[in-house]
Design a protein around this motif. Structure first.
Motif, PDB file in Angstrom:
ATOM      1  N   GLY A  33      78.790  34.068 111.162  1.00  0.00           N
ATOM      2  CA  GLY A  33      79.119  32.826 110.152  1.00  0.00           C
ATOM      3  C   GLY A  33      79.691  33.308 109.062  1.00  0.00           C
ATOM      4  O   GLY A  33      79.833  32.478 108.069  1.00  0.00           O
ATOM      5  N   GLY A  34      79.175  34.379 108.447  1.00  0.00           N
ATOM      6  CA  GLY A  34      79.589  34.900 107.066  1.00  0.00           C
ATOM      7  C   GLY A  34      80.455  35.680 106.797  1.00  0.00           C
ATOM      8  O   GLY A  34      80.741  36.500 105.825  1.00  0.00           O
ATOM      9  N   THR A  35      81.637  35.930 107.911  1.00  0.00           N
ATOM     10  CA  THR A  35      82.511  36.881 107.934  1.00  0.00           C
ATOM     11  C   THR A  35      83.752  36.520 108.293  1.00  0.00           C
ATOM     12  O   THR A  35      84.365  36.455 109.563  1.00  0.00           O
ATOM     13  N   PRO A  36      84.763  35.829 107.385  1.00  0.00           N
ATOM     14  CA  PRO A  36      85.815  35.163 107.659  1.00  0.00           C
ATOM     15  C   PRO A  36      86.734  36.471 108.101  1.00  0.00           C
ATOM     16  O   PRO A  36      86.639  37.522 107.427  1.00  0.00           O
ATOM     17  N   LEU A  37      87.749  36.189 108.987  1.00  0.00           N
ATOM     18  CA  LEU A  37      88.376  37.260 109.623  1.00  0.00           C
ATOM     19  C   LEU A  37      89.876  37.287 109.021  1.00  0.00           C
ATOM     20  O   LEU A  37      90.414  36.083 109.001  1.00  0.00           O
ATOM     21  N   LEU A  38      90.597  38.469 108.781  1.00  0.00           N
ATOM     22  CA  LEU A  38      91.972  38.231 108.362  1.00  0.00           C
ATOM     23  C   LEU A  38      92.922  38.057 109.517  1.00  0.00           C
ATOM     24  O   LEU A  38      92.496  38.632 110.564  1.00  0.00           O
ATOM     25  N   ASP A  39      93.965  37.608 109.398  1.00  0.00           N
ATOM     26  CA  ASP A  39      95.139  37.716 110.440  1.00  0.00           C
ATOM     27  C   ASP A  39      94.972  36.859 112.044  1.00  0.00           C
ATOM     28  O   ASP A  39      95.457  37.482 112.803  1.00  0.00           O
ATOM     29  N   VAL A  40      94.019  36.104 111.726  1.00  0.00           N
ATOM     30  CA  VAL A  40      93.710  35.120 113.006  1.00  0.00           C
ATOM     31  C   VAL A  40      94.773  34.174 113.396  1.00  0.00           C
ATOM     32  O   VAL A  40      95.061  33.566 112.381  1.00  0.00           O
ATOM     33  N   VAL A  41      95.623  34.342 114.481  1.00  0.00           N
ATOM     34  CA  VAL A  41      96.551  33.782 114.583  1.00  0.00           C
ATOM     35  C   VAL A  41      95.986  32.504 115.475  1.00  0.00           C
ATOM     36  O   VAL A  41      95.573  32.902 116.763  1.00  0.00           O
ATOM     37  N   PRO A  42      96.117  31.362 115.294  1.00  0.00           N
ATOM     38  CA  PRO A  42      95.598  30.097 115.985  1.00  0.00           C
ATOM     39  C   PRO A  42      96.366  30.021 117.293  1.00  0.00           C
ATOM     40  O   PRO A  42      97.525  30.337 117.234  1.00  0.00           O
ATOM     41  N   SER A  43      95.773  29.788 118.329  1.00  0.00           N
ATOM     42  CA  SER A  43      96.328  29.546 119.764  1.00  0.00           C
ATOM     43  C   SER A  43      95.368  28.373 120.388  1.00  0.00           C
ATOM     44  O   SER A  43      94.377  28.077 119.935  1.00  0.00           O
ATOM     45  N   ALA A  44      95.854  28.246 121.710  1.00  0.00           N
ATOM     46  CA  ALA A  44      95.040  27.230 122.283  1.00  0.00           C
ATOM     47  C   ALA A  44      93.429  27.950 122.786  1.00  0.00           C
ATOM     48  O   ALA A  44      92.665  27.079 123.065  1.00  0.00           O
ATOM     49  N   THR A  45      93.478  29.110 122.601  1.00  0.00           N
ATOM     50  CA  THR A  45      92.052  29.811 123.022  1.00  0.00           C
ATOM     51  C   THR A  45      91.363  30.382 121.576  1.00  0.00           C
ATOM     52  O   THR A  45      90.508  30.862 122.017  1.00  0.00           O
ATOM     53  N   VAL A  46      92.183  30.689 120.603  1.00  0.00           N
ATOM     54  CA  VAL A  46      91.753  31.474 119.480  1.00  0.00           C
ATOM     55  C   VAL A  46      91.834  30.544 118.311  1.00  0.00           C
ATOM     56  O   VAL A  46      92.782  29.836 118.043  1.00  0.00           O
ATOM     57  N   SER A  47      90.571  30.321 117.334  1.00  0.00           N
ATOM     58  CA  SER A  47      90.706  29.596 116.148  1.00  0.00           C
ATOM     59  C   SER A  47      89.782  30.229 115.103  1.00  0.00           C
ATOM     60  O   SER A  47      88.765  30.698 115.595  1.00  0.00           O
ATOM     61  N   GLN A  48      89.912  29.770 113.870  1.00  0.00           N
ATOM     62  CA  GLN A  48      88.852  30.055 113.106  1.00  0.00           C
ATOM     63  C   GLN A  48      88.927  28.891 112.107  1.00  0.00           C
ATOM     64  O   GLN A  48      90.006  28.802 111.477  1.00  0.00           O
ATOM     65  N   HIS A  49      87.624  28.391 111.667  1.00  0.00           N
ATOM     66  CA  HIS A  49      87.526  27.276 110.952  1.00  0.00           C
ATOM     67  C   HIS A  49      86.574  27.486 109.732  1.00  0.00           C
ATOM     68  O   HIS A  49      85.518  28.090 109.900  1.00  0.00           O
ATOM     69  N   ALA A  50      86.787  27.157 108.511  1.00  0.00           N
ATOM     70  CA  ALA A  50      85.711  27.091 107.566  1.00  0.00           C
ATOM     71  C   ALA A  50      85.110  25.710 107.663  1.00  0.00           C
ATOM     72  O   ALA A  50      85.762  24.585 107.891  1.00  0.00           O
ATOM     73  N   ARG A  51      83.833  25.819 107.707  1.00  0.00           N
ATOM     74  CA  ARG A  51      82.880  24.434 108.041  1.00  0.00           C
ATOM     75  C   ARG A  51      81.964  24.221 106.877  1.00  0.00           C
ATOM     76  O   ARG A  51      81.216  25.104 106.331  1.00  0.00           O
ATOM     77  N   GLY A  52      81.971  22.938 106.708  1.00  0.00           N
ATOM     78  CA  GLY A  52      80.702  22.336 105.916  1.00  0.00           C
ATOM     79  C   GLY A  52      79.940  21.394 106.415  1.00  0.00           C
ATOM     80  O   GLY A  52      80.554  20.440 107.077  1.00  0.00           O
ATOM     81  N   GLU A  53      78.478  21.659 106.930  1.00  0.00           N
ATOM     82  CA  GLU A  53      77.765  20.722 107.612  1.00  0.00           C
ATOM     83  C   GLU A  53      76.980  19.731 106.534  1.00  0.00           C
ATOM     84  O   GLU A  53      76.229  20.125 105.713  1.00  0.00           O
ATOM     85  N   ALA A  54      77.208  18.670 106.698  1.00  0.00           N
ATOM     86  CA  ALA A  54      76.902  17.412 105.690  1.00  0.00           C
ATOM     87  C   ALA A  54      75.947  16.714 106.523  1.00  0.00           C
ATOM     88  O   ALA A  54      76.067  16.156 107.598  1.00  0.00           O
ATOM     89  N   GLY A  55      75.173  15.963 105.978  1.00  0.00           N
ATOM     90  CA  GLY A  55      73.854  15.297 106.428  1.00  0.00           C
ATOM     91  C   GLY A  55      73.715  13.781 105.629  1.00  0.00           C
ATOM     92  O   GLY A  55      74.108  13.785 104.385  1.00  0.00           O
ATOM     93  N   ASN A  56      72.885  13.070 106.189  1.00  0.00           N
ATOM     94  CA  ASN A  56      72.618  11.513 105.579  1.00  0.00           C
ATOM     95  C   ASN A  56      71.170  11.414 106.027  1.00  0.00           C
ATOM     96  O   ASN A  56      70.836  11.078 106.801  1.00  0.00           O
ATOM     97  N   ASP A  57      70.344  11.629 104.934  1.00  0.00           N
ATOM     98  CA  ASP A  57      69.109  11.211 105.017  1.00  0.00           C
ATOM     99  C   ASP A  57      68.333  10.094 104.405  1.00  0.00           C
ATOM    100  O   ASP A  57      67.167   9.922 104.168  1.00  0.00           O
ATOM    101  N   GLY A  58      69.320   9.064 104.242  1.00  0.00           N
ATOM    102  CA  GLY A  58      68.943   7.812 103.554  1.00  0.00           C
ATOM    103  C   GLY A  58      68.666   6.757 104.737  1.00  0.00           C
ATOM    104  O   GLY A  58      68.437   7.072 105.981  1.00  0.00           O
ATOM    105  N   THR A  59      68.749   5.624 104.381  1.00  0.00           N
ATOM    106  CA  THR A  59      68.333   4.598 105.575  1.00  0.00           C
ATOM    107  C   THR A  59      69.597   3.672 106.025  1.00  0.00           C
ATOM    108  O   THR A  59      69.343   2.761 106.919  1.00  0.00           O
ATOM    109  N   THR A  60      70.662   3.910 105.392  1.00  0.00           N
ATOM    110  CA  THR A  60      71.916   3.269 105.853  1.00  0.00           C
ATOM    111  C   THR A  60      73.086   4.261 106.244  1.00  0.00           C
ATOM    112  O   THR A  60      72.843   5.454 105.765  1.00  0.00           O
ATOM    113  N   ASP A  61      74.098   3.806 107.048  1.00  0.00           N
ATOM    114  CA  ASP A  61      75.064   4.697 107.259  1.00  0.00           C
ATOM    115  C   ASP A  61      75.999   5.016 105.896  1.00  0.00           C
ATOM    116  O   ASP A  61      75.916   4.182 105.041  1.00  0.00           O
TER     117      ASP A  61
END
Length: 336
Positions: A33-61
């Motif tokens: 998860g800490g190694t982005p790869l160069l030259d990844v050509v997206p297809s139906a079976t291959v992909s690479q995404h940057a991800r931010g995992e966000a959360g909410n620990d309040g009491t309302t949506d």
């Protein structure tokens, strides 16, 4: 309490290795998860995404939530020319692009953005920024906000990932697509005391095997039809086990040199050869054994992860990693 958004619910240690930011890959052999790869050509079976995992620990949506992401070349000071265009340059990318998402109270969810050849993460476009080995160290930054919690960031140099839980940073290494294999084995650290919290220390060490006990030989024998137990000691290999390729035996060897970058990474506790953490009553915490493996086939490596409470050992595991040609993995695995 109203909605309360975060990328880092609690400050990670160290703060520049936030687990909230990662690179997610599909159909690729390098899943670190800490190694982005160069030259990844997206297809139906291959992909690479940057991800931010966000959360909410309040009491309302939390509604209309957005995550912003940037990437900057590792440098002594931020420069407009060093914000990577593949993640929007100094403006970054905002996910989703239109109306934001809803994060229910007590929930976390990923915000993904393609980060591949289609967005400009290529050898040709990064050009002279790359090191001689084709790699590039960079920092991914993130921010989460909604109309009522946090705020949109127009200048990423004002981010405060060490103190503001809406912000996050993770240092990464962009590598060629044919980068060496990366070990990223997941397991859990647990608190063996059913009544009290525990201050724990985890340590990882590489072990060089000379002779394997029967149970380890049996585990290796089960991997596939291309490996088997033997009564002899193959030339230059470990006794009791061998590969069989096209009917010809090949030795299972041990590594000549130990791994230099071997580490364990523990959620919300940090990364290194030794990591300290606090485990609550009955808590189980994810940890990963991480290392970049050299291009060596038929090599067996072994790792011990030991858990301590003070100076007292309270548990541990041994993990075996066997380097195998990729074409062998496509053959039927033994059952039984």
């Amino acid at each position: 309490m109203a909605a309360s958004l975060y990328l880092n619910q609690t400050p990670p240690n160290p703060w520049w290795l936030s687990p909230a930011l990662s690179v997610v890959k599909v159909g690729l052999t390098n899943l670190d998860g800490g190694t982005p790869l160069l030259d990844v050509v997206p297809s139906a079976t291959v992909s690479q995404h940057a991800r931010g995992e966000a959360g909410n620990d309040g009491t309302t949506d939390a509604t209309d939530v957005h995550v912003q992401l940037w990437a900057h070349v590792f440098a002594t000071a931020a420069s407009p020319s060093l914000w990577l265009a593949s993640l929007g340059g100094i403006a970054g990318v905002s996910i989703p692009a239109g109306t934001g998402a809803t994060i229910e109270d007590g929930q976390e969810q990923p915000f993904d953005e393609p980060w591949d050849a289609g967005s400009g993460l290529t050898t040709a476009e990064l050009g002279p920024l790359l090191n001689d080995d084709g790699q590039l160290h960079c920092c991914m930054f993130g921010n989460v906000y909604s109309p009522t919690d946090g705020q949109v960031v127009t200048d990423p140099t004002t981010l405060q990932p060490a103190t503001n839980r809406h912000h996050a940073q993770r240092n990464m290494t962009i590598s060629p697509l044919n980068t060496p294999a990366v070990l990223n084995f997941m397991l859990f650290a647990g608190n063996p005391d059913p009544e009290r919290e525990q201050d724990a220390r985890l340590e990882v060490a590489e072990i060089t095997p000379r002779k394997l006990p029967n149970w380890q030989l049996a585990e290796l024998d089960r991997l596939g039809p291309w490996i088997r137990r033997t009564r002899r000691t193959p030339d230059g290999g470990l006794p009791g086990i061998e590969f069989v390729i096209d009917g010809k035996p090949q030795p299972v060897r041990t590594a000549r040199r130990p791994l230099r970058d071997l580490a364990i990474a523990v959620d919300d506790a940090g990364e290194g050869r030794a990591v300290k953490l606090e485990l609550g009553v009955e808590e189980a915490r994810r940890l990963h054994i991480c290392a970049e493996l050299p291009d060596q086939e038929f090599v067996l490596r072994m790792f011990d992860v030991t858990q301590f409470a003070g100076d007292r050992q309270v548990g541990g595991v041994r993990v075996m990693a066997l380097a195998v040609p990729e074409e062998l993995l496509k053959k039927r695995v033994k059952r039984g």
